[in-house]
Design a protein around this motif. Structure first.
Motif: not given
Length: 191
Positions: A162-168, A184-189
């Motif tokens: 699972e991704p910890d972070y997604v950088v846009l 929105h319902l995950s722990d991904t930032k």
């Protein structure tokens, strides 16, 4: 036909790994591999498909560059006219690229809310739109960006991750909004 070929090539871009000095696993999804070099090709493709199916003559959009370039290229392949509203003072090189496949109209984006009706009135000063089917695609199909995150999930699922972070990238509110909705319902930032 060239339009169908380009549409098939949008998306499904694999992740690639960047080696870091500290051993972090950084995966990148390079959306510049899309036909017109931007993740906005996903939205443009969907708008073009809709416009073709609905018999639209003109598609209007407010843009500062990438979306307009992508949209006008997809639409021109279908013989559909594009009207782009750009901010006054837009970089001359960007303006010249947009003018290759679209009617480009500089406007003051801060002066007033540019509703569809106002955009049609402004465009009507330059073009005869009487009897034409016209749509405003400025905010159409932003859900097209959700596929980016679905593709990331599909690849990471294969790796059991699972991704910890997604950088846009900066400057794309629609992409950020899609990421927020998706995660929105995950722990991904989201950064």
């Amino acid at each position: 036909d060239s339009m169908e070929y380009k549409m098939l090539e949008v998306g499904n871009i694999p992740l690639f790994r960047i080696n870091t000095a500290n051993g972090l696993e950084v995966l990148v999804k390079d959306e510049s591999q899309n036909p017109f070099g931007t993740f906005k090709d996903r939205k443009s493709r969907d708008v073009a498909e809709h416009a073709k199916a609905a018999g639209i003559d003109y598609v209007m959009a407010i843009t500062s560059g990438n979306y307009g370039f992508s949209l006008s290229n997809f639409l021109s392949d279908l013989g559909i006219n594009t009207i782009l509203f750009v901010p006054y003072g837009i970089d001359r090189r960007v303006l010249e690229l947009l003018e290759q496949k679209a009617t480009v109209i500089p406007v003051d984006l801060e002066e007033q809310e540019l509703t569809t009706e106002k955009l049609e009135a402004i465009a009507g000063r330059t073009l005869n739109l009487a009897g034409s089917k016209v749509i405003n695609a400025t905010t159409f199909y932003d859900d097209a960006y959700l596929d980016i995150f679905r593709e990331i999930k599909g690849e990471l699922d294969k790796r059991g991750k699972e991704p910890d972070y997604v950088v846009l990238p900066c400057g794309s509110g629609e992409l950020f909004a899609a990421a927020l909705r998706y995660y929105h319902l995950s722990d991904t930032k989201i950064i």
